[in-house]
Structures are given as C-alpha cells and as structure tokens.
Design a protein around this motif. Structure first.
Motif, mmCIF file in Angstrom:
data_model
loop_
_atom_site.group_PDB
_atom_site.id
_atom_site.type_symbol
_atom_site.label_atom_id
_atom_site.label_comp_id
_atom_site.label_asym_id
_atom_site.label_seq_id
_atom_site.Cartn_x
_atom_site.Cartn_y
_atom_site.Cartn_z
ATOM 1 N N SER A 812 -30.739 -8.519 31.784
ATOM 2 C CA SER A 812 -29.992 -7.310 31.454
ATOM 3 C C SER A 812 -29.538 -7.399 30.000
ATOM 4 C CB SER A 812 -28.770 -7.178 32.365
ATOM 5 O OG SER A 812 -27.811 -8.182 32.065
ATOM 6 N N VAL A 813 -29.241 -6.259 29.395
ATOM 7 C CA VAL A 813 -28.772 -6.241 28.006
ATOM 8 C C VAL A 813 -27.453 -6.986 27.902
ATOM 9 C CG1 VAL A 813 -28.018 -4.765 26.102
ATOM 10 C CG2 VAL A 813 -30.007 -4.113 27.477
ATOM 11 N N ASN A 814 -26.593 -6.864 28.911
ATOM 12 C CA ASN A 814 -25.309 -7.577 28.892
ATOM 13 C C ASN A 814 -25.519 -9.092 28.888
ATOM 14 O OD1 ASN A 814 -23.641 -5.352 28.774
ATOM 15 N ND2 ASN A 814 -23.466 -5.144 31.007
ATOM 16 N N THR A 815 -26.512 -9.553 29.644
ATOM 17 C CA THR A 815 -26.804 -11.001 29.657
ATOM 18 C C THR A 815 -27.297 -11.457 28.297
ATOM 19 O OG1 THR A 815 -27.352 -10.893 32.004
ATOM 20 C CG2 THR A 815 -28.128 -12.812 30.799
ATOM 21 N N VAL A 816 -28.106 -10.631 27.626
ATOM 22 C CA VAL A 816 -28.570 -10.968 26.277
ATOM 23 C C VAL A 816 -27.378 -11.090 25.340
ATOM 24 C CG1 VAL A 816 -29.888 -10.149 24.298
ATOM 25 C CG2 VAL A 816 -30.844 -9.940 26.601
ATOM 26 N N ARG A 817 -26.434 -10.113 25.436
ATOM 27 C CA ARG A 817 -25.237 -10.178 24.586
ATOM 28 C C ARG A 817 -24.442 -11.454 24.865
ATOM 29 N NH1 ARG A 817 -24.646 -4.387 25.813
ATOM 30 N NH2 ARG A 817 -25.218 -3.203 23.930
ATOM 31 N N TYR A 818 -24.379 -11.858 26.116
ATOM 32 C CA TYR A 818 -23.649 -13.077 26.489
ATOM 33 C C TYR A 818 -24.281 -14.307 25.826
ATOM 34 C CZ TYR A 818 -22.232 -17.035 29.401
ATOM 35 O OH TYR A 818 -21.782 -18.251 29.829
ATOM 36 N N HIS A 819 -25.628 -14.382 25.859
ATOM 37 C CA HIS A 819 -26.312 -15.531 25.249
ATOM 38 C C HIS A 819 -26.141 -15.524 23.730
ATOM 39 C CE1 HIS A 819 -28.046 -17.189 28.822
ATOM 40 N NE2 HIS A 819 -28.746 -16.102 29.104
ATOM 41 N N ILE A 820 -26.188 -14.345 23.123
ATOM 42 C CA ILE A 820 -26.032 -14.267 21.660
ATOM 43 C C ILE A 820 -24.624 -14.697 21.250
ATOM 44 C CG2 ILE A 820 -25.910 -12.662 19.710
ATOM 45 C CD1 ILE A 820 -28.293 -11.180 20.987
ATOM 46 N N LYS A 821 -23.638 -14.292 22.023
ATOM 47 C CA LYS A 821 -22.266 -14.714 21.745
ATOM 48 C C LYS A 821 -22.161 -16.238 21.832
ATOM 49 C CE LYS A 821 -17.469 -14.085 23.253
ATOM 50 N NZ LYS A 821 -16.567 -13.419 24.228
ATOM 51 N N GLY A 822 -22.817 -16.831 22.827
ATOM 52 C CA GLY A 822 -22.773 -18.282 22.993
ATOM 53 C C GLY A 822 -23.430 -19.018 21.841
ATOM 54 N N LEU A 823 -24.588 -18.534 21.409
ATOM 55 C CA LEU A 823 -25.267 -19.250 20.324
ATOM 56 C C LEU A 823 -24.551 -19.039 18.993
ATOM 57 C CD1 LEU A 823 -27.336 -17.276 18.415
ATOM 58 C CD2 LEU A 823 -28.555 -17.175 20.564
ATOM 59 N N TYR A 824 -23.899 -17.874 18.794
ATOM 60 C CA TYR A 824 -23.083 -17.691 17.596
ATOM 61 C C TYR A 824 -22.001 -18.761 17.527
ATOM 62 C CZ TYR A 824 -24.868 -13.041 16.239
ATOM 63 O OH TYR A 824 -25.644 -11.996 15.810
ATOM 64 N N GLY A 828 -21.693 -21.689 14.746
ATOM 65 C CA GLY A 828 -20.563 -21.518 13.815
ATOM 66 C C GLY A 828 -20.746 -20.330 12.893
ATOM 67 N N VAL A 829 -21.310 -19.241 13.404
ATOM 68 C CA VAL A 829 -21.537 -18.029 12.601
ATOM 69 C C VAL A 829 -21.021 -16.832 13.381
ATOM 70 C CG1 VAL A 829 -23.589 -19.029 11.521
ATOM 71 C CG2 VAL A 829 -23.841 -17.641 13.585
ATOM 72 N N ASN A 830 -20.976 -15.688 12.717
ATOM 73 C CA ASN A 830 -20.567 -14.467 13.419
ATOM 74 C C ASN A 830 -21.456 -13.281 13.091
ATOM 75 O OD1 ASN A 830 -19.694 -13.789 10.840
ATOM 76 N ND2 ASN A 830 -17.577 -14.424 11.273
ATOM 77 N N LYS A 831 -22.585 -13.545 12.425
ATOM 78 C CA LYS A 831 -23.520 -12.468 12.111
ATOM 79 C C LYS A 831 -24.939 -12.914 12.444
ATOM 80 C CE LYS A 831 -20.876 -10.367 8.334
ATOM 81 N NZ LYS A 831 -20.883 -10.005 6.892
ATOM 82 N N GLN A 832 -25.770 -11.901 12.731
ATOM 83 C CA GLN A 832 -27.144 -12.216 13.123
ATOM 84 C C GLN A 832 -27.910 -12.889 11.999
ATOM 85 O OE1 GLN A 832 -29.234 -9.110 15.281
ATOM 86 N NE2 GLN A 832 -31.151 -9.597 14.241
ATOM 87 N N VAL A 833 -27.762 -12.389 10.750
ATOM 88 C CA VAL A 833 -28.475 -12.977 9.609
ATOM 89 C C VAL A 833 -28.074 -14.429 9.429
ATOM 90 C CG1 VAL A 833 -28.798 -12.867 7.114
ATOM 91 C CG2 VAL A 833 -28.760 -10.751 8.446
ATOM 92 N N GLN A 834 -26.753 -14.710 9.555
ATOM 93 C CA GLN A 834 -26.278 -16.090 9.424
ATOM 94 C C GLN A 834 -26.856 -16.981 10.530
ATOM 95 O OE1 GLN A 834 -22.085 -15.328 9.661
ATOM 96 N NE2 GLN A 834 -21.823 -15.191 7.417
ATOM 97 N N ALA A 835 -26.922 -16.436 11.739
ATOM 98 C CA ALA A 835 -27.447 -17.206 12.860
ATOM 99 C C ALA A 835 -28.900 -17.609 12.616
ATOM 100 C CB ALA A 835 -27.334 -16.405 14.150
ATOM 101 N N ILE A 836 -29.696 -16.658 12.100
ATOM 102 C CA ILE A 836 -31.113 -16.947 11.863
ATOM 103 C C ILE A 836 -31.279 -17.965 10.738
ATOM 104 C CG2 ILE A 836 -33.304 -15.937 11.114
ATOM 105 C CD1 ILE A 836 -32.373 -13.336 12.540
ATOM 106 N N GLU A 837 -30.477 -17.823 9.675
ATOM 107 C CA GLU A 837 -30.554 -18.791 8.567
ATOM 108 C C GLU A 837 -30.177 -20.193 9.045
ATOM 109 O OE1 GLU A 837 -28.022 -17.258 5.541
ATOM 110 O OE2 GLU A 837 -29.474 -15.777 4.813
ATOM 111 N N ARG A 838 -29.099 -20.274 9.801
ATOM 112 C CA ARG A 838 -28.652 -21.592 10.298
ATOM 113 C C ARG A 838 -29.703 -22.199 11.245
ATOM 114 N NH1 ARG A 838 -24.060 -24.503 12.328
ATOM 115 N NH2 ARG A 838 -24.790 -26.628 12.012
ATOM 116 N N ALA A 839 -30.294 -21.346 12.093
ATOM 117 C CA ALA A 839 -31.304 -21.829 13.038
ATOM 118 C C ALA A 839 -32.526 -22.358 12.298
ATOM 119 C CB ALA A 839 -31.704 -20.700 13.991
#
Length: 845
Positions: A812-824, A828-839
């Motif tokens: 579900s979209v809510n589950t995706v949001r839950y996983h994204i919040k966890g990986l953020y 140690g980031v709060n934006k998608q661009v930062q998450a991808i750079e760190r990854a």
C-alpha cells in the motif's frame, strides 16, 4: 553428478485380483493414522506388505498421497538410504527438498542436524498430510540411519505418517510413541487368518471347495499363518484326499513351510519346477534375465502365468517387466536348488553377472560374480565402475565386496585405490589420501604393461593435492607430467588435468594461462556431464577474477554454470562456493539484497554438501557483509565459526581469507595489537617480497599500517601496487590504491582506483576500505537498512513515485511511506535527494 534410481523400489506389491478384504485390519490401520507411525511387525510369511498394499489401494484406503520405499540390504548406507527416502517423498511433489535431493544425488551427505531441519521444515510446508511406507525395515542396521529415523519419529512432523513394515522391531523410540498414543501396531496375532478369512482365502484366491472340517483343521495346523495356508492350498490342488493331507501336517512353521514347498512344487510340471529352481538365485526377475538363465524364450509369459497361479511371485512394476519371489519361498527354492543342481549354481551366477554387466547394472553384476567366485570379473567391474558406484551411494557395498575378496585380489586394482583417493580429496579429508595413493602406486610400479591413463590419473590427483597445500612448483610439475603421458581422447582425464593446471597457475600468478585451463575444464566437464570438475574450475576462476578485477567476466561464467547444474538437478559440492563468490561481486556492485540472498543460498548448499572449505569461505564473507553494515559482534561470531573449520585441513587460500577477514575486524574494533599478532602468525612479514600468494596478507598488513599510522604504510602500498600492476591483478591494485590513499598517497591514488574500478562496477570497496582518509565520508549507520528499505530506496533513486513503488512491490502507499520514513531516520536525512546521495555514498545504490 546425477544418480540413477531404481523405480521398482517405489512400487508397492500389486493387489491380487482375488484378494480377500480384511476389514478388521483396515479399520485398525485407519485408526492408527492419528499417530506419528504405524508398526507392522511379524515374521516372514504373514502377508505384511500385501496387507498394506491392499489397504492403500482398496475401498477402505485413506484419501491421502502415499509414497512407498522397498528396502534391501544395500540400503543400509546413510547416503543411499536418504537419497531413496527423499526420492520417495518427491513422488507426489517433484520440488520437495530440491536442494537436499540434489546434494544427496551428488553423494553429499549433510550433517544430521541440517538434514533433519531441512527435511522436517519441508514436510511442515506440504499442503496436505501424506503416508510414507518403509518396507523391510529390518535391513536397516546402520546407527546413523536409525538415529535419523528416531529423530524423525520424535519430532513427529504433522504432515507425515510413517508405516514401518518389518520382520522384527527396530531399535527406535517405539515405547515413547506408544506411551503417548502416537503408535499404531499390527502384529503377527493380528495378521493370522481367522477361520472365516481362511475359508474365504481358500475359496476365492485358490479356488478350493473344502469341507468345514478340513478348513477348521487346516486353519489349526497352520495357526492362520498366511504363507503356510497358501502353500497348503497349492499342495491340496494335487491331492485326491484332502483330509489325509491336512492330517499329515505337523511340526514347526519352518518344517511345515519346507514340506509344503516341496509339495507345491510337485504339483507343477517338471519344466516349471526347473524354471523356479534355476531362477531362485535372483533378487529380481525379468523375462530377459530368466531366459538367459533357463534357456526358455517364453520366460516373460511364464512369469505372468505363475503370478496368476498365486505361486509366490510378486510384480514389482505396473508394466509386468520385473518380479520377485516371496522372500521365504525364494529362500526355500534356493535351498532346493543347492540340493538338486549344485553343479549348475556357479554358471547361473556367471550368466546373471554377464547379463547385468551388459545392461549397465554393475552393482548387481558384482554381487553375482562374487557368488560365482569369479574374482577377475569382480576386479574388472570395480576397475570399470568404481568411481561411478561411489557416486551412486555404493560406498558401503564396495567395502563389503572388498572384504569378500581373497587377500591376493584386494590390492590388484589401482583404479579402485585412486577412486577412493579422489573422494577423500574432494571431501577435504587430506589425511586419508596418502594410503590410497601408496596402494595405487605400488600396483602400478609392479605392472608389466604401461598404464598411462592410470598413471596420469594418479599424477593429476597428486597435483590437485599439492596445489591445495600451496605447493605450486610441485603441483605444476605433476600436472605437466600428467598432461604429457595422458592418452588422447580421454575427456574426463583431460578435464581433471586442465583443472589441476589452472588451479596451480592461479596460485602461481599466471592468470592468463590459468583462465585458459580453467575454461577448458569447465567446457569439457559440462560436455561429458562431469559437473563436479566443472564447478571446481568455476570456483578457482572466482578466486582468480576477484584478484584480477574481471568481475563481469566471472559473473557470466558463474551464472551460466549455476544455471546448468540447476537444469540438470545436480548439486556438485563446490556450487556453494560459486554462489558465495557471486555474492561478493553483487556486494561489490552495491546490490546488497541480492548479495545477501546469494550468500545465504551458497552457505545453505555448502551446509547440505558438508563441504567444510565452502562453508568456512561463506562464513568469512558473511562477516564482511556484517561488518559493512556495522554489526561487528555478528561479524566476530561468523569469523569464530569459520575458524572452527581450519583444523579440518582446509586449503591455504581459505586460511588466508580468514586471516584477512580477522585483521579487518580487529582493525575496525581498534584492537591493533591483536591485529598485528594475527598478521605475524601468517609467517609473512610486512617487508617480505610481494607475490601473488602473499598479496592478500600484505594488503592486510597495509590496512593495519593505515589504522596505526605506521610510517612504512605508503612504501608497502607502493610495493603492492607495483607487483599487482605488473601481473595485471587489478582487483588487488584497486584495494591497494584505496588503502594507499590513506597511507599518504592522497586523492590522486583514490581517483586512479575509481578510474580502474568504474568499468567493472566497483562500489562497495570505496566504502569498506576507507578508514581514516581525510576526505568527506558519511558516518556509519546506527542501524542497517532492512531488505525492504533497500528495495524502496533503489526504486526512489530510479525515479519511481510512491504510487509506482507501491505497485512494484505489491504494497500500500501508506506502507511505502512508512518504509521511507524509517530509512530517512537511519540515514540521518529528511529529504529524498539527501537520502539518495547518502545511499550512493554508502554503496546501497
């Protein structure tokens, strides 16, 4: 290497067309299905197998899938028994225990704990319960087999009901099962015919119309013993005075049976009597085989006629090709043969041996040759088929055959000795090899005729043993000599020589020549179906390409080899090591989830095969993955488990891998003194010349020097780089450049490493090998990302929207949001661009 299974062992005795229904016993058997097992225990002649077969194919049968396994003396060997056991369970599910079955087919016997866990878990996952019948359990005497069966009964997987048919109670935990109400039992007293059953049997099955008095008297005399009643009925068919015949019966069961056998034989025409006696030496009967022994071209038709006459002949397949005599009847026929035609017995066995040999059934051919005391034939068959028989699970049988040979014949076969030596080498049991080699060498040295094929085989074996011990000069000389004298056209020997040459050249640092030889071993092995040799070559190629940096080349060959073995449903023991090497490449490419999955698969296969070197290899690289995720405690445990295997005589390259992994962990733990002590134990000092054999240890020294800020670090890095570049070991060069950058080489060294690694996809080493370099680098994660979070992260980096990610991963979209919040949070980031750079910096994408 695929093992040939006898399909007749999975066939229950055919249900007689005029079989009487034994409803009281069928009800007893159905009631017993509530427990873990049913024991059907009675002496020979009580109709145990026919009862179970008739129940399972009759109107009172349970609505469950049934697997049947007919046991024989040769099955009292763990590998062979387990192969047939799993094959029987696969009759209704061709995918059941695929990995375990492939390992057993390749003559790989996992540790008991692994085997039982795998088997029980697979049984628990079955969609419905099933019945497994083990017929003639009295043949099982091996303690390991009995322990496995005892554990299976004690665990009581809910989807399996075992039926044990036996002449005597096996040493299994029957009392415990009985106490818990988990054991159904059918014994001799239950199997005896009642008066009503005796009357029905004599009338329906044998067509006898006897008076009540005769039936009562006959039932009393035989005590309801089914085989005695059947023989008596057959004998009565030729008597005008049934009452007098019945009154003449007396004595023990064995006496009655012997008497009745003679009486039953007298009712048959002379030519049928002769046919029965001459074929009594056979464990299984077929029309063609009986024709060879008797000279009767109508043997197949005669067998069918005797089945219809209920003359103790049991069909073994639905096609009417194979039969056997009732065991007791066969024994008494054989006794009668020894009394009647003793002079013909040796010739009968020789003819049977020739027939089996011509039909590519060497085990049966050897049995009959031994019975005929035809020792030259026995040795010839062992020489021709020794290796194949070992791989088909006849190791115990071979030992028994050798014991039956006179002393002067036991040492007359160098090929047999070499076969045992190869198995010991493949299993890593190096201490067992020398005695076999000595026996073979002694035989060859006394041979009057040159045997270049056997001599080359022995040299090849010695070369492989030497290269495993790191004795490259000796190994290369032995392999070259083997190649010089090997006969042209022997493809199996050619593949083994190429393997020995390639493995040795790899260790000597001659990568170009090694690649040629290892590819030759792979191609030839695959061409002739020798997947063991092919997979050994792929494993050596893995070690080579990881040093040379040819990652994409290795993956193409390894994935193709793995696909071929899976298509052939084989599991050569080195396939686990190949999966583990593939996992390293996937990890290097940043495909962490695929790397972990492939590594676990490789370790699973290594565990099933019981191959210590592969399992230790897997533990070492599991530790690297765990350390890369920041779990140093788990990495330490994995390396400790790998270390436990080192005492088992593992190849030198495995020991070096362990030492490198141990030093990396000690450095990460800041235990620099312990790391230095570990390095000194290698016997390779930091100032020693850098060679292909020492290079990995020198890299470990360099890692320690970087962490210790040792002043000689840059000099060592320069020496490693020079040696690696000269020999085109670009994988090692990349690691040396990354570490050398931290030893004082600076960003120029790092940039060169990135240039070299770009075309082969190097990523992870730039994360794991950076320790104290003063360049911007991300701090380690407090908690590693989960597999699902990594999947989500990669799709984010690929430009997928939340909705598209949800559709791709079936979330579900809510589950995706839950996983994204966890990986953020973990990144140690709060934006998608930062998450991808760190990854990307951490090597996750």
């Amino acid at each position: 290497m695929h093992q040939r299974l006898l399909n007749t062992k999975f066939c229950p005795p055919a249900r007689p067309p005029t079989m009487i229904e034994r409803v009281r016993l069928h009800d007893l058997l159905n009631a017993g299905l509530r427990g873990a097992a049913t024991l059907v225990s009675a002496p020979a002649g009580y109709g145990k197998s026919v009862l179970i077969s008739g129940w399972l194919s009759g109107p009172h049968a349970p609505n469950l899938p049934v697997a049947w396994l007919a046991l024989e003396e040769a099955d009292d060997e763990p590998g062979r028994f387990l192969r047939y056991l799993v094959a029987a369970l696969r009759q209704h599910d061709a995918t059941f225990c695929n990995d375990l079955f492939a390992a057993l087919q390749a003559q790989q016997l996992p540790p008991d704990a692994v085997l039982l866990t795998t088997l029980i878990n697979a049984l628990l996952e079955l969609p419905s319960p099933r019945i497994l019948v083990l017929d003639d359990v009295q043949h099982l005497q091996d303690q390991r087999i009995l322990s496995i069966l005892a554990a299976l009964l004690s665990q009581h997987p809910i989807n399996l009901h075992l039926i044990l048919i036996t002449r005597e109670d096996p040493p299994l935990p029957l009392a415990r099962l009985r106490a818990h109400g988990l054991l159904g039992e059918v014994r001799a007293a239950d199997l005896r015919f009642s008066l009503a059953e005796s009357r029905a049997f004599l009338q329906t099955t044998l067509g006898l119309d006897l008076g009540d008095a005769e039936v009562v008297r006959l039932n009393e005399r035989t005590e309801g013993w089914p085989v005695g009643l059947q023989l008596a009925g057959l004998s009565l068919q030729g008597h005008a005075d049934p009452r007098a015949f019945v009154e003449s019966l007396s004595g023990t069961h064995r006496f009655i049976l012997a008497y009745l056998t003679e009486e039953a034989l007298k009712t048959q025409p002379a030519e049928v009597q002769e046919f029965l006696l001459l074929t009594s030496i056979l464990q299984q009967l077929s029309g063609d085989l009986c024709a060879v022994l008797t000279g009767r071209h109508d043997s197949a038709a005669l067998l069918e006629r005797l089945v219809r006459a209920n003359l103790f002949i049991i069909p073994l397949d639905d096609g009417g090709h194979w039969y056997r005599y009732h065991h007791l009847f066969g024994e008494l026929l054989l006794h009668q043969l020894r009394r009647t035609y003793p002079e013909r017995i040796t010739g009968l066995h020789q003819r049977a041996s020739d027939w089996y040999a011509a039909h590519d059934l060497p085990a049966s051919a050897i049995e009959h040759s031994l019975a005929a005391t035809d020792y030259p034939q026995v040795v010839g068959l062992l020489e021709a088929h020794h290796w194949r028989l070992i791989n088909q699970g006849y190791a115990r049988s071979i030992e028994r055959w050798v014991q039956r040979l006179p002393d002067e014949w036991r040492t007359s076969s160098p090929q047999t000795s070499l076969g045992f030596a190869w198995v010991a080498l493949l299993r890593g049991q190096f201490h067992q090899i020398e005695p076999y080699l000595a026996a073979a060498q002694a035989s060859l040295s006394h041979a009057t005729v040159a045997q270049p094929s056997l001599q080359a085989t022995m040299l090849t074996l010695q070369a492989n043993l030497a290269q495993m011990r790191g004795q490259t000069g000796e190994a290369l000389a032995l392999a070259e000599e083997a190649r010089r004298i090997a006969p042209v056209g022997d493809l199996r020997l050619s593949a083994l020589i190429a393997l020995a040459l390639g493995a040795t050249q790899r260790q000597a640092g001659d990568f170009a020549s090694a690649i040629v030889q290892l590819q030759r071993a792979i191609q030839t092995g695959q061409q002739i179906g020798d997947h063991v040799t092919a997979m050994l070559a792929v494993a050596h190629l893995a070690l080579l390409t990881l040093q040379s940096g040819q990652l994409r080349f290795f993956v193409r060959i390894a994935e193709d080899a793995v696909a071929q073995t899976e298509a052939q449903k084989t599991a050569p023991f080195m396939v686990g090591a190949v999966h583990i090497a593939l996992a390293q490449v996937y990890y290097e490419w940043g495909r962490v989830a695929a790397a972990r999955e492939t590594l676990q698969r490789g370790m699973h296969l290594a565990t099933l095969s019981g191959h210590s070197a592969s399992l230790a290899y897997g533990k070492i690289h599991l530790a690297r993955f765990q350390q890369g995720a920041g779990d140093l405690e788990a990495a330490e445990q994995s390396l400790g488990e790998a270390e436990a295997f080192l005492a088992q005589g593992l190849p030198e390259w495995v020991r070096n891998d362990w030492l490198v992994g141990k030093v990396a962990l000690l450095v990460a733990q800041q235990r620099l003194d312990a790391a230095a002590a570990c390095l000194r134990s290698s016997g390779i000092p930091a100032d020693a010349p850098v060679s292909q054999q020492s290079e990995r240890v020198h890299l470990a020294w360099l890692r320690w020097m970087v962490a210790s800020q040792h002043p000689d670090g840059l000099g060592l890095a320069e020496r490693i780089c020079a040696a690696a570049e000269q020999a085109q070991r670009y994988g090692s060069l990349i690691h040396a450049l990354i570490l050398g950058a931290q030893a004082g080489g600076g960003t120029a060294w790092l940039e060169r490493a990135q240039q070299l690694g770009a075309s082969e996809g190097y990523q992870r080493s730039f994360v794991d090998d950076r320790l104290v370099l003063h360049v911007p680098q991300p701090p380690p994660l407090v908690e590693p990302l989960s597999e699902r979070e990594i999947e989500v992260l990669r799709l984010l980096a690929a430009g997928y929207s939340y909705t598209q990610i949800a559709a791709q991963l079936v979330l579900s979209v809510n589950t995706v949001r839950y996983h994204i919040k966890g990986l953020y949070g973990k990144l140690g980031v709060n934006k998608q661009v930062q998450a991808i750079e760190r990854a990307r910096a951490l090597g996750y994408v």
